[in-house]
Scaffold this active site. Structure first.
Site, PDB file in Angstrom:
ATOM      1  N   HIS A  12      42.114 -15.718 -12.069  1.00 39.69           N
ATOM      2  CA  HIS A  12      42.098 -16.110 -10.653  1.00 39.69           C
ATOM      3  C   HIS A  12      41.728 -17.583 -10.526  1.00 39.69           C
ATOM      4  O   HIS A  12      42.420 -18.359  -9.850  1.00 39.69           O
ATOM      5  CB  HIS A  12      41.095 -15.232  -9.898  1.00 39.69           C
ATOM      6  CG  HIS A  12      40.878 -15.640  -8.473  1.00 39.69           C
ATOM      7  ND1 HIS A  12      41.368 -14.919  -7.413  1.00 39.69           N
ATOM      8  CD2 HIS A  12      40.204 -16.686  -7.926  1.00 39.69           C
ATOM      9  CE1 HIS A  12      41.021 -15.497  -6.276  1.00 39.69           C
ATOM     10  NE2 HIS A  12      40.306 -16.578  -6.564  1.00 39.69           N
ATOM     11  N   GLU A  13      40.636 -17.978 -11.175  1.00 34.29           N
ATOM     12  CA  GLU A  13      40.189 -19.361 -11.083  1.00 34.29           C
ATOM     13  C   GLU A  13      41.133 -20.302 -11.830  1.00 34.29           C
ATOM     14  O   GLU A  13      41.345 -21.445 -11.417  1.00 34.29           O
ATOM     15  CB  GLU A  13      38.768 -19.491 -11.642  1.00 34.29           C
ATOM     16  CG  GLU A  13      37.730 -18.592 -10.969  1.00 34.29           C
ATOM     17  CD  GLU A  13      37.643 -18.799  -9.461  1.00 34.29           C
ATOM     18  OE1 GLU A  13      38.105 -19.855  -8.972  1.00 34.29           O
ATOM     19  OE2 GLU A  13      37.126 -17.913  -8.778  1.00 34.29           O
ATOM     20  N   HIS A  40      43.972 -21.246  -9.528  1.00 34.87           N
ATOM     21  CA  HIS A  40      43.598 -22.350  -8.640  1.00 34.87           C
ATOM     22  C   HIS A  40      43.685 -23.679  -9.380  1.00 34.87           C
ATOM     23  O   HIS A  40      44.238 -24.661  -8.871  1.00 34.87           O
ATOM     24  CB  HIS A  40      42.156 -22.171  -8.153  1.00 34.87           C
ATOM     25  CG  HIS A  40      41.967 -21.126  -7.109  1.00 34.87           C
ATOM     26  ND1 HIS A  40      42.713 -21.081  -5.952  1.00 34.87           N
ATOM     27  CD2 HIS A  40      41.086 -20.094  -7.038  1.00 34.87           C
ATOM     28  CE1 HIS A  40      42.313 -20.053  -5.209  1.00 34.87           C
ATOM     29  NE2 HIS A  40      41.336 -19.439  -5.850  1.00 34.87           N
TER      30      HIS A  40
END
Length: 265
Positions: free
Chosen positions: A66-67, A70
């Protein structure tokens, strides 16, 4: 463009290539996820502990990805320094707030069965031109959770009954439910969360100042909203409705949640 920082150390756009390699920490989490999944599949040893390791390591892998989503979109959008901050190595210890981004979500998973979003990657917004790019940076993380949800639900619907233990598939179902809750929570237009950050660039200067004022308290606001029986009830009703549409049976979540709390006997 290729270059060299130290002898034999290749650069990509001025960044050492090592900044793009998966860290040993992430690779260890992936290995634990696969190994515990095999143990749960075969019901080897303490199957409840196997499922616990499978779900927690799987959840941590999803947090890292998820990170990373980003970070990689921010890097491609113009924030080259994000590579120097270690966010492209998938190492959770490089996050801005490891406790809030890793420790707290895992604790909430174990106690409440909710896939809590984390706020870990610091992006230099001034280095990224254009409002659409800012929105895409914020969208990248939740999109990863949505993709995980669909893959896990598909694996459960196709694979259940073809082999493996019921405990393994309950763990898959719980992981799918956690990804679903994380997807919904991340897309809520709450200041400071991904959903709010997606719309922040499109706000007028007045509303953007108000947004920035409340953004640091997004987590607290989220907890307050979920603590309300009415709002919390609406949220879970919506999550279970989406789960039904996807074909994710709620009993898998219930069994999986009971299994990972192995300390209760």
């Amino acid at each position: 463009m290729m270059g060299y920082d130290r002898p034999g150390e290749p650069l990509v756009l001025g960044v050492p290539r090592a900044a793009f390699r998966p860290s040993p920490v992430f690779l260890g989490l992936v290995a634990l996820f696969v190994t515990s999944g095999v143990l749960a599949w075969q019901r080897y040893g303490n199957v409840r502990f196997d499922v616990f390791l499978f779900v927690v390591s799987g959840w941590l892998v999803s947090l890292c990805l998820h990170e990373y989503a980003h970070a990689v979109v921010a890097y491609r959008a113009g924030d080259r320094d994000i590579a120097h901050r270690g966010y492209l190595t998938l190492n959770p210890f490089k996050y801005t707030h490891p406790l809030l981004s890793v420790g707290l979500p895992v604790l909430v998973v174990l106690l409440g069965g909710i896939g809590l979003p984390g706020g870990a990657v610091w992006v230099d917004r001034h280095a990224i031109p254009g409002r659409l790019r800012h929105t895409l940076v914020s969208l990248a993380g939740p999109a990863t959770n949505v993709l995980f949800t669909l893959v896990l639900v598909a694996a459960l619907r196709i694979g259940f009954g073809t082999g493996g233990s019921i405990e393994f598939w309950a763990g898959v179902g719980l992981l799918a439910f956690l990804q679903l809750t994380a997807s919904v929570l991340n897309l809520l237009p709450v200041p400071g969360l991904d959903g709010g950050n997606m719309i922040q660039p499109w706000l007028s200067p007045q509303y953007r100042r108000m947004y920035d004022l409340f953004a640091p308290y997004g987590f607290i606001l989220l907890f307050a909203l979920l603590w309300s029986p009415r709002i919390g009830g609406w949220f879970f009703n919506a999550v279970f409705a989406i789960a039904d549409l996807l074909g994710l049976p709620p009993e898998f979540f219930s069994v999986g949640f009971n299994l990972i709390r192995f300390w209760q006997g």
